[in-house]
Design a protein around this motif. Structure first.
Motif, mmCIF file in Angstrom:
data_model
loop_
_atom_site.group_PDB
_atom_site.id
_atom_site.type_symbol
_atom_site.label_atom_id
_atom_site.label_comp_id
_atom_site.label_asym_id
_atom_site.label_seq_id
_atom_site.Cartn_x
_atom_site.Cartn_y
_atom_site.Cartn_z
ATOM 1 N N THR A 303 25.886 5.642 62.740
ATOM 2 C CA THR A 303 26.786 6.627 63.061
ATOM 3 C C THR A 303 26.500 7.938 62.349
ATOM 4 O O THR A 303 27.153 8.763 62.150
ATOM 5 C CB THR A 303 28.150 6.180 62.601
ATOM 6 O OG1 THR A 303 28.243 5.565 61.305
ATOM 7 C CG2 THR A 303 28.968 5.149 63.597
ATOM 8 N N GLY A 304 25.147 7.862 61.578
ATOM 9 C CA GLY A 304 24.729 9.250 61.015
ATOM 10 C C GLY A 304 25.285 9.256 59.830
ATOM 11 O O GLY A 304 25.566 8.394 58.822
ATOM 12 N N PHE A 305 25.304 10.752 59.039
ATOM 13 C CA PHE A 305 25.489 10.928 57.787
ATOM 14 C C PHE A 305 26.570 11.979 57.603
ATOM 15 O O PHE A 305 26.673 12.811 58.767
ATOM 16 C CB PHE A 305 24.258 11.234 56.989
ATOM 17 C CG PHE A 305 23.218 10.291 56.925
ATOM 18 C CD1 PHE A 305 23.222 9.057 56.016
ATOM 19 C CD2 PHE A 305 22.206 10.097 57.789
ATOM 20 C CE1 PHE A 305 22.255 7.978 56.145
ATOM 21 C CE2 PHE A 305 21.272 9.249 58.086
ATOM 22 C CZ PHE A 305 21.238 8.087 57.181
ATOM 23 N N GLN A 306 27.492 11.970 56.808
ATOM 24 C CA GLN A 306 28.109 13.135 56.439
ATOM 25 C C GLN A 306 27.391 14.425 56.403
ATOM 26 O O GLN A 306 26.236 14.626 55.884
ATOM 27 C CB GLN A 306 28.897 12.924 55.041
ATOM 28 C CG GLN A 306 29.568 11.559 54.823
ATOM 29 C CD GLN A 306 31.069 11.628 55.565
ATOM 30 O OE1 GLN A 306 31.300 12.631 56.309
ATOM 31 N NE2 GLN A 306 31.532 10.425 55.793
ATOM 32 N N PRO A 307 28.053 15.304 56.946
ATOM 33 C CA PRO A 307 27.437 16.822 57.084
ATOM 34 C C PRO A 307 27.343 17.497 55.808
ATOM 35 O O PRO A 307 26.927 18.710 55.709
ATOM 36 C CB PRO A 307 28.108 17.479 58.322
ATOM 37 C CG PRO A 307 29.535 16.657 58.217
ATOM 38 C CD PRO A 307 29.383 15.301 57.881
ATOM 39 N N ALA A 308 28.437 17.124 54.873
ATOM 40 C CA ALA A 308 28.579 17.741 53.677
ATOM 41 C C ALA A 308 27.213 18.058 52.768
ATOM 42 O O ALA A 308 26.585 17.162 53.114
ATOM 43 C CB ALA A 308 29.812 17.199 52.900
#
Length: 376
Positions: A303-308
């Protein structure tokens, strides 16, 4: 005191170290690379191997060496399997072998220091970089070349027995039990589902929230050069730069050949592909928002990574202590040479408001290295 301390020994950190040495701007004895792993690019190698990636998404001219044709020239076998498609996307194995060879040329192990940074501060015209081991390194310049790989997205419904594919503690695939479900519709999910379908044929399901998004690259090739970048860097409003980055990225996309491979596996009934959004996991049952249920002994998030912004506590303290400029999105506002403040450079995600949508990629590592070298 070292001339350069590079925090992060992945593709970005290694590219910058190589450019510093081969440009004549530094020597390997004046460089230290700090990374939690025992060897360069360890996480990259582990992750691509884990999901069974065969070819990079990047073309042959994107690699860690200075000369654009270095990787093409390294491939002397003449084997057509070394590269894929019109853009000659290299085999992952070849890319890694070439990277190892490049780093041997500059004696990278002389600069390598396994450790974890816990604090960075400015003192008397030098940087002090403190490690978890209580060692302290002094440097004239530092480069922060870390990624967001330690910030995986994990939905609320996912319990402790649900792994993200890039978790440090992810078990060996042979230890997993079918039926298996992969959550996600992007390139990592596609590779993972393909690999699992060979282990559990007919008992592997890919669950995605949106129709397949098929793109050759993860952003338009125009972002590699002046065609798109000239207008981007002329924007003084960093909110607009962030909007352009979001619009430019083909988030959750896959390549054409992966798309067809998934469809072939689906046609052979070795892989099920389901459109839906998981909302709960109870015992061995995943419930979808749309009402259907899927049985699973293994659930893997892709599910990918946090954009922060990378959320290292030492970065937060550094921002406050040095009063470093950040945009409203939290990411650094840096100079054209990627300096956040004098003698503090960034690469990777931290450089994306200056480098653009490609900042996190291999091409972004090359752009960052070129910008830093050009300023010295």
């Amino acid at each position: 005191m070292y001339e350069w301390v590079i925090i992060g020994g992945g593709i970005h950190g290694c590219t910058i170290a190589n450019f510093l040495v081969k440009s004549g701007k530094s020597v390997i004895d004046d460089i230290r690379i700090i990374d939690p792993h025992s060897e360069p690019m360890a996480r990259w190698k582990r992750n691509t191997n884990r999901i069974g990636m065969e070819y990079l998404r990047s073309p042959v001219v994107h690699h860690i060496d200075v000369h654009p044709l270095s990787l093409k020239q390294y491939s002397t076998s003449g084997d057509s399997k070394d590269f894929y498609g019109y853009y000659k996307r290299p085999q992952v194995e070849l890319f890694n072998e070439h990277s190892d060879n490049v780093l041997r040329q500059i004696h990278i192990q002389k600069a390598w220091h396994q450790g974890t940074v816990v604090h960075v501060e400015r003192s008397h015209e030098k940087w002090l970089v403190a490690l978890q081991s209580e060692e302290v390194m002094q440097a004239r310049n530092i480069v922060i070349a870390i990624s967001v790989n330690e910030q995986p997205i994990k939905p609320e419904w996912a319990n402790k027995r649900v792994y993200h594919i890039f978790d440090e503690a992810f078990p060996d695939f042979q230890q997993l039990k079918g039926p298996a479900v992969v959550i996600g519709g992007g390139i990592t999910a596609a590779h993972t589902a393909i690999k699992l379908s060979t282990i559990f044929p007919g008992k592997t399901t890919m669950v995605k929230r949106h129709p397949f998004r098929v793109h050759l690259f993860d952003s338009d090739p125009g972002w590699l050069g002046p065609k798109n970048l000239n207008g981007f860097v002329k924007l003084k409003d960093y909110k607009k730069r962030r909007e352009l980055i979001k619009e430019a990225r083909h988030k959750g996309s896959i390549t054409q050949e992966l798309f067809h491979k998934l469809l072939r596996l689906q046609k052979k009934e070795e892989l099920q592909i389901v459109d839906g959004e998981p909302v709960f996991l109870k015992n061995n049952t995943i419930g979808l928002k749309e009402g259907s249920k899927i049985e699973a002994n293994t659930v893997i998030l892709a599910t990918g990574f946090q954009p922060a912004r990378p959320n290292q506590p030492w970065i937060e303290r550094l921002i406050m202590e040095q009063k470093l400029l950040c945009s409203t999105c939290g990411y650094p506002i840096v100079s054209e040479s990627l300096e956040w403040c004098p003698h503090l450079f960034v690469s990777g995600p931290l450089a994306e408001l200056e480098v653009g949508p490609i900042a996190r990629n291999i091409s972004g590592a090359r752009h960052a290295a070129e910008k830093i070298i050009a300023s010295l």
